[in-house]
Write an enzyme that holds these catalytic residues in place. Structure first.
Site, PDB file in Angstrom:
ATOM      1  N   ARG A 214      47.350  35.249  33.694  1.00 43.65           N
ATOM      2  CA  ARG A 214      48.181  35.572  34.855  1.00 43.65           C
ATOM      3  C   ARG A 214      48.946  36.854  34.556  1.00 43.65           C
ATOM      4  O   ARG A 214      49.457  37.056  33.455  1.00 43.65           O
ATOM      5  CB  ARG A 214      49.163  34.428  35.163  1.00 43.65           C
ATOM      6  CG  ARG A 214      48.500  33.177  35.734  1.00 43.65           C
ATOM      7  CD  ARG A 214      47.937  33.441  37.126  1.00 43.65           C
ATOM      8  NE  ARG A 214      47.350  32.250  37.744  1.00 43.65           N
ATOM      9  CZ  ARG A 214      46.060  31.948  37.714  1.00 43.65           C
ATOM     10  NH1 ARG A 214      45.217  32.735  37.044  1.00 43.65           N
ATOM     11  NH2 ARG A 214      45.595  30.874  38.333  1.00 43.65           N
ATOM     12  N   GLU A 247      49.876  41.333  42.142  1.00 45.97           N
ATOM     13  CA  GLU A 247      48.575  41.522  42.816  1.00 45.97           C
ATOM     14  C   GLU A 247      48.719  41.194  44.299  1.00 45.97           C
ATOM     15  O   GLU A 247      49.414  40.253  44.661  1.00 45.97           O
ATOM     16  CB  GLU A 247      47.527  40.577  42.192  1.00 45.97           C
ATOM     17  CG  GLU A 247      47.219  40.866  40.742  1.00 45.97           C
ATOM     18  CD  GLU A 247      46.291  39.800  40.136  1.00 45.97           C
ATOM     19  OE1 GLU A 247      45.793  38.920  40.885  1.00 45.97           O
ATOM     20  OE2 GLU A 247      46.079  39.816  38.902  1.00 45.97           O
ATOM     21  N   HIS A 264      41.057  40.700  38.529  1.00 50.48           N
ATOM     22  CA  HIS A 264      41.227  39.249  38.453  1.00 50.48           C
ATOM     23  C   HIS A 264      39.897  38.554  38.728  1.00 50.48           C
ATOM     24  O   HIS A 264      39.797  37.628  39.539  1.00 50.48           O
ATOM     25  CB  HIS A 264      42.284  38.790  39.466  1.00 50.48           C
ATOM     26  CG  HIS A 264      42.898  37.460  39.130  1.00 50.48           C
ATOM     27  ND1 HIS A 264      44.189  37.134  39.477  1.00 50.48           N
ATOM     28  CD2 HIS A 264      42.408  36.361  38.490  1.00 50.48           C
ATOM     29  CE1 HIS A 264      44.457  35.905  39.065  1.00 50.48           C
ATOM     30  NE2 HIS A 264      43.378  35.416  38.465  1.00 50.48           N
TER      31      HIS A 264
END
Length: 381
Positions: A214, A247, A264
């Site tokens: 993350r 993001e 990602h």
């Protein structure tokens, strides 16, 4: 049954159409009004499921996220409304491991490393981290692991094969650090900005950083400040970033300092994404008391490369070439740099090309080593 699903969830029509009418939505931009009639809600990590999103819905009986992470789900709100919830732990673990391995091989080639001579720290030893640690050991690297929550809860953790250390000690010892922990914003086991200006300074100057977990685990502004300071000295820290803070509106100035930058997508193998859909399908069938009619094997296409013969001379140095038949992370890096400005972060994710896992490649021959099967490859039957 009215089933609403993220449009980027693979095979969702194939799995769920027998159970009801499937309506697809844009997971990043979905509104409460669009979901007002949903009885089943299937999401990915880009959708924040909370009271705001569900305020106009009174019919919801099931929520599932085809991801490992849970930070986008308000579980206490769902529990208050007595709405059953499930996620898909481990669905893309192998895919993320293969991303990290490809990144390590890329860095080893760029910086002329021998991975067997490196100490690699794995932070977060759940489905992904534990599988990565075992894979790295099979490839001959020394591995340190760090997972204080598991260490507190499990007296036997991490077992005889690995050494567990606290995060600060790990930072000081490793040559490569790879993050695989969830994003926890507070509490005794908080991971937000786990790597910050202070802990960055604990790392060896040439310690490589890999984040495929993350974005918020790393303070991106602190990482940029360090990268700029190193650049003024003519130095550079090896860096692989698949995830970013904020993001899709990422810190663009950080991108040039990454050896590998991607959107990602570490878990975006065909198997990894579709396995999450299958896990939600099985969970819903169980809730409804129905016998599942479908499995992932029913829908997967034959891979472009299906079989490879292994000879007795095959060894650890050859694994990289074998893996490249299926996946090379430099492809994702090139796409990211070429398309980010014009087409955007989410476009790259949505249009991610087909990528198969090691398991899609069947190895034949009389001398297929067991450690290759442990890495995830299949043996011809």
């Amino acid at each position: 049954m009215r089933i609403f699903a993220d449009e980027n969830m693979p095979l969702v029509q194939q799995f769920f159409s027998d159970l009801g009418l499937v309506t697809l939505f844009d997971g990043r931009n979905v509104t409460a009004e669009q979901l007002s009639e949903a009885e089943v809600l299937l999401v990915r990590s880009v959708t924040q499921v909370d009271q705001v999103l569900l305020q106009t819905n009174s019919d919801l009986t099931f929520v599932g996220t085809a991801t490992i992470g849970l930070e986008h789900i308000d579980q206490s709100y769902l529990a208050k409304r007595q709405i059953p919830f499930t996620n898909a732990p481990g669905c893309n673990a192998q895919s993320v491991v293969e991303y990290v391995l490809s990144s390590l091989w890329f860095l080893a080639e760029r910086y002329q490393w021998q991975l067997q001579q490196k100490t690699i720290g794995v932070v977060g030893v759940g489905n992904i981290g534990s599988r990565l640690a075992k894979s790295l050991k099979l490839l001959g690297a020394k591995v340190l692991v760090c997972d204080p929550l598991r260490q507190q809860q499990e007296p036997s953790f991490p077992g005889p094969d690995f050494e567990a250390v606290d995060f600060n000690s790990l930072c000081q010892q490793v040559d490569i650090i790879s993050f695989h922990t969830p994003l926890q914003r507070d509490g005794d086991f908080a991971t937000e900005h786990l790597l910050n200006a202070k802990t960055l300074a604990m790392l060896k100057p040439d310690c490589a950083i890999i984040n495929a977990a993350r974005g918020g685990i790393i303070d991106n502004k602190a990482l940029l400040a360090e990268a700029e300071a190193l650049a003024e000295q003519g130095k550079k820290r090896p860096l692989v970033l698949d995830v970013w803070e904020d993001e899709p509106d990422i810190l663009m100035a950080l991108v040039p300092y990454a050896d590998i930058a991607s959107a990602h997508i570490a878990g975006h193998s065909i198997e990894g994404k579709a396995r999450g859909t299958e896990m939600l399908y099985l969970a819903l069938c169980q809730q409804l008391g129905l016998q599942p009619k479908h499995s992932l094997a029913d829908f997967l296409a034959s891979p472009a490369i299906e079989k490879v013969q292994i000879t007795p001379s095959f060894g650890v140095p050859d694994v990289q070439n074998l893996a490249k038949l299926l996946y090379d992370v430099s492809r994702d890096d090139a796409t990211f740099r070429h398309s980010l400005t014009d087409k955007g972060f989410d476009w790259i994710r949505k249009n991610y090309p087909a990528r198969r896992e090691f398991s899609s490649l069947q190895l034949s021959g009389t001398a297929v080593p067991n450690w290759l099967l442990q890495l995830g490859f299949s043996q011809e039957q």
